[in-house]
Design a protein around this motif. Structure first.
Motif, PDB file in Angstrom:
ATOM      1  N   ILE A 223     -15.218  -8.759  35.816  1.00 51.54           N
ATOM      2  CA  ILE A 223     -15.072  -8.919  34.854  1.00 51.54           C
ATOM      3  C   ILE A 223     -16.804 -10.298  34.407  1.00 51.54           C
ATOM      4  N   LYS A 224     -17.136  -9.593  33.656  1.00 52.48           N
ATOM      5  CA  LYS A 224     -18.667 -10.414  33.738  1.00 52.48           C
ATOM      6  C   LYS A 224     -18.969 -11.925  33.612  1.00 52.48           C
ATOM      7  N   TYR A 225     -19.502 -13.093  34.091  1.00 55.57           N
ATOM      8  CA  TYR A 225     -19.836 -13.715  33.100  1.00 55.57           C
ATOM      9  C   TYR A 225     -21.334 -14.450  33.582  1.00 55.57           C
ATOM     10  N   GLY A 226     -22.141 -15.257  32.550  1.00 55.92           N
ATOM     11  CA  GLY A 226     -23.290 -15.809  33.003  1.00 55.92           C
ATOM     12  C   GLY A 226     -24.852 -16.498  32.191  1.00 55.92           C
ATOM     13  N   THR A 227     -25.256 -16.394  32.202  1.00 56.74           N
ATOM     14  CA  THR A 227     -26.618 -16.693  31.959  1.00 56.74           C
ATOM     15  C   THR A 227     -26.672 -15.581  30.730  1.00 56.74           C
ATOM     16  N   LYS A 228     -26.888 -15.445  31.410  1.00 61.08           N
ATOM     17  CA  LYS A 228     -28.137 -13.527  30.530  1.00 61.08           C
ATOM     18  C   LYS A 228     -27.847 -12.375  31.126  1.00 61.08           C
ATOM     19  N   GLU A 229     -25.774 -11.711  31.872  1.00 63.62           N
ATOM     20  CA  GLU A 229     -25.312 -10.845  31.852  1.00 63.62           C
ATOM     21  C   GLU A 229     -24.122 -11.137  31.912  1.00 63.62           C
ATOM     22  N   GLY A 230     -23.324 -10.190  30.998  1.00 66.43           N
ATOM     23  CA  GLY A 230     -21.480 -10.192  30.951  1.00 66.43           C
ATOM     24  C   GLY A 230     -21.488 -10.071  29.895  1.00 66.43           C
ATOM     25  N   GLN A 231     -19.334  -9.736  29.920  1.00 68.81           N
ATOM     26  CA  GLN A 231     -19.153  -9.908  28.866  1.00 68.81           C
ATOM     27  C   GLN A 231     -18.668 -11.414  27.848  1.00 68.81           C
ATOM     28  N   ILE A 232     -19.310 -12.797  29.019  1.00 69.78           N
ATOM     29  CA  ILE A 232     -19.856 -13.497  28.047  1.00 69.78           C
ATOM     30  C   ILE A 232     -20.352 -14.518  28.682  1.00 69.78           C
ATOM     31  N   THR A 233     -21.348 -14.963  27.690  1.00 75.34           N
ATOM     32  CA  THR A 233     -22.791 -15.392  28.217  1.00 75.34           C
ATOM     33  C   THR A 233     -22.672 -16.476  27.729  1.00 75.34           C
ATOM     34  N   GLY A 234     -23.295 -17.976  27.859  1.00 75.97           N
ATOM     35  CA  GLY A 234     -23.751 -18.554  27.605  1.00 75.97           C
ATOM     36  C   GLY A 234     -24.909 -19.707  28.302  1.00 75.97           C
ATOM     37  N   MET A 235     -25.041 -21.154  27.760  1.00 77.36           N
ATOM     38  CA  MET A 235     -26.078 -21.381  27.825  1.00 77.36           C
ATOM     39  C   MET A 235     -26.477 -23.174  27.691  1.00 77.36           C
ATOM     40  N   VAL A 236     -26.662 -23.978  28.436  1.00 76.49           N
ATOM     41  CA  VAL A 236     -26.727 -25.163  28.327  1.00 76.49           C
ATOM     42  C   VAL A 236     -27.408 -25.590  27.297  1.00 76.49           C
ATOM     43  N   LYS A 237     -26.881 -26.103  26.186  1.00 78.58           N
ATOM     44  CA  LYS A 237     -27.104 -26.953  24.618  1.00 78.58           C
ATOM     45  C   LYS A 237     -27.552 -28.061  24.468  1.00 78.58           C
ATOM     46  N   ARG A 238     -26.769 -28.349  25.039  1.00 82.22           N
ATOM     47  CA  ARG A 238     -27.245 -30.475  25.390  1.00 82.22           C
ATOM     48  C   ARG A 238     -26.005 -30.586  26.383  1.00 82.22           C
ATOM     49  N   ASN A 239     -26.455 -32.160  26.757  1.00 86.00           N
ATOM     50  CA  ASN A 239     -26.981 -32.733  28.213  1.00 86.00           C
ATOM     51  C   ASN A 239     -26.779 -34.284  28.685  1.00 86.00           C
TER      52      ASN A 239
END
Length: 422
Positions: A223-239
Motif C-alpha cells: 500500500i503506497k503513500y507519499g508526496t507524488k504517488e500512492g493510494q494516499i498522497t499529501g504535502m506540507v501545507k503549513r509549518n
C-alpha cells in the motif's frame, strides 16, 4: 508451555521488576549484565506474585516457583503462544527515525474505530515486545507493535513471536551504526521485517518517495503513500510552527492539522492516514484522531516558556534525524534562534566524522547562539560554546533570561537534553 500459558490465563499480568509488582502478578526473573532477577523471586512471592519463573535451581522456593531453561526465552515463547490465539491484524513498525511517533499516530487513528492495543512508550526491545503482546486482550481487533533494533537479526527474532501480518519501515538512516556496521547494515536489519512479511504473504505500507523502500518491498503486497504517488498522497501545507498536511489523493478530507513540529513528520502523518484508510476508517475520523494527538516524551514537542517557544526533540538523535531537525528549525519564521544539540551515540568508527558534518551544517545558517553538549561534540573542532553535560547547559540557559526566542533542543537519550528545561 501449555502449562505456563494456563497459569498466564489465570493471572494475565506479568512483571519483571518487583518494584512494580501487584498482587496476582506472574514474576519473570530476568537477568542482565548488572542484575539477576532470580535473586528477587522469594521477595516477589512475598509481595503477592502468584508464581515466580526462574532459571537457576538455587532460587527454587516451594511449589510457586517454576524452573525453566531460560526466563527470557520462555517469556518470548509465551508471547508467541498467546499471539497464535489471535486471528487479527498485527502491524509491526520499525525504522531509523519516527517509529514511535508513527506508532502513536496510527494507534490514535485505529482506536477511533477499533479496539487496538499497542506498545506502551518505547518498550520496543526483546523484553518490551513480548510484554506488549501478552497485554493484548481477547477483545482486540488490531495490534500495533513497535520494533527497535541496533544489530542484524534482531528484527528477524522479533518477528518469530510477533508474527506480523502487516508492516511499516518508516525510513532507513544513519542510526546504530556501531551495531549494524554501516548504512547498508541498517537497511538489511530493518529490511528483516519486510522479509518476514514477504515470506508470509502479508501487506506492507510503503513511503513511495524512498527508492530504497520501494526496493525492499519488491514482490510484497504494498500500500503506497507519499508526496507524488500512492493510494494516499499529501504535502506540507503549513509549518508555522505546527505541521499542517494537505491530502492531495485518496481521502475525502483535504486538510489535516497536527500538534507536531517539523516537516520531517509528514511521512509519519501520511503513514497514519494510509493505515486508517486501508482499514476503512472514515476520513473525518482520521482527521479528528490525528489532530487530537499530542506528542510527549520529548518527541517533536512544542514547549512554551513565557514568550519563548522551545522545540523539545530530545528523546533520541542520529545523523539523519539531527540534520532534518536543524534544517526544519533553520527555516522557521523566527528571528532569535538558539540551537542546543547533544552528542549522538552508537555511531562507532563514524562518530567523529558525523559530528563534524553536523557542525558544518550548523555553520551554514545564522543563529543567535549555538550550544553543543557532551559526546563527540567535545572531540571535534568548532568555535561554538560547549558544555560537558546537559546540567551545565541548563545552568547557562537559565542565566540568559531569554525572551521572544525560539529554541531547538535535540540529542541522544544518553545526553538527557530535556534536563536543560528542569
Amino acid at each position: 508451555m501449555e502449562d505456563l500459558y494456563e497459569l498466564y490465563l489465570e493471572n494475565p499480568s506479568i512483571k519483571t521488576d518487583t518494584r512494580n509488582l501487584a498482587v496476582g502478578d506472574l514474576f519473570f526473573a530476568l537477568k542482565g549484565p548488572n542484575f539477576n532477577g532470580n535473586a528477587f523471586a522469594t521477595q516477589a512471592l512475598a509481595a503477592g506474585a502468584t508464581y515466580a519463573i526462574v532459571d537457576e535451581k538455587e532460587y527454587l522456593d516451594g511449589h510457586r516457583t517454576i524452573l525453566v531453561e531460560d526466563v527470557l526465552t520462555s517469556l518470548q515463547q509465551l508471547a508467541r503462544h498467546h499471539r497464535q490465539t489471535f486471528n487479527i491484524p498485527f502491524l509491526a513498525i520499525t525504522g531509523s527515525n519516527g517509529k514511535t511517533t508513527t506508532k502513536e499516530l496510527i494507534h490514535q487513528v485505529l482506536s477511533s474505530t477499533y479496539k487496538t492495543y499497542t506498545t506502551r512508550g518505547n518498550l520496543n526491545n526483546q523484553i518490551g515486545i513480548p510484554l506488549t503482546i501478552l497485554e493484548v486482550k481477547r477483545d482486540a481487533e488490531l495490534a500495533v507493535i513497535e520494533m527497535g533494533a541496533n544489530h542484524l537479526k534482531e528484527i528477524e527474532s522479533y518477528c518469530r513471536y510477533t508474527l506480523p501480518t502487516h508492516g511499516i519501515i518508516t525510513n532507513i538512516g544513519k542510526a546504530h551504526l556501531e551495531g549494524f556496521g554501516s548504512t547498508e547494515g541498517v537497511r538489511k536489519g530493518k529490511g528483516e521485517l519486510f522479509d518476514h512479511i514477504r515470506e508470509h504473504r502479508g501487506t506492507v505500507f510503503v513511503m513511495w518517495d524512498y527508492e530504497y523502500l520501494r526496493e525492499l518491498s519488491h514482490e510484497i503486497d504494498a500500500i503506497k503513500y507519499g508526496t507524488k504517488e500512492g493510494q494516499i498522497t499529501g504535502m506540507v501545507k503549513r509549518n508555522d510552527p505546527y505541521l499542517e498536511v494537505e491530502v492531495t489523493t485518496g481521502l475525502d478530507v483535504k486538510n489535516i492539522g497536527t500538534q507536531l513540529v517539523g516537516e520531517y513528520n509528514l511521512p509519519n502523518v501520511l503513514a497514519a492516514i494510509s493505515v486508517g484508510n486501508y482499514f476503512k476508517i472514515p476520513g473525518d475520523a482520521i482527521k479528528a484522531a490525528i489532530e487530537a494527538y499530542t506528542p510527549s516524551n520529548s518527541r517533536s514537542q512544542m514547549v512554551e516558556r513565557g514568550t519563548n517557544k522551545i522545540i523539545l526533540d530530545a528523546y533520541n538523535a542520529n545523523p539523519s534525524s539531527m540534520k532534518s531537525a536543524i534544517d526544519n528549525f533553520a527555516h522557521l519564521p523566527c528571528v532569535e534562534k538558539i540551537l542546543m544539540l547533544g552528542g549522538m551515540a552508537e555511531l562507532g568508527a563514524e562518530s567523529l566524522q558525523e559530528h563534524q558534518a553536523i557542525i558544518e551544517q550548523v555553520s551554514r545558517f545564522p543563529w543567535k547562539h549555538v550550544i553543543l553538549v557532551g559526546g563527540d561534540f567535545l572531540a571535534v573542532p568548532h568555535s561554538y560554546l560547549s558544555f560537558t553535560n546537559s546540567a551545565e547547559a541548563g545552568t547557562w540557559f537559565r542565566q540568559q533570561n531569554l525572551t521572544n526566542s525560539c529554541v531547538l533542543i535535540k540529542g541522544s537519550r544518553s545526553i538527557r537534553m530535556e534536563k536543560i528545561l528542569e
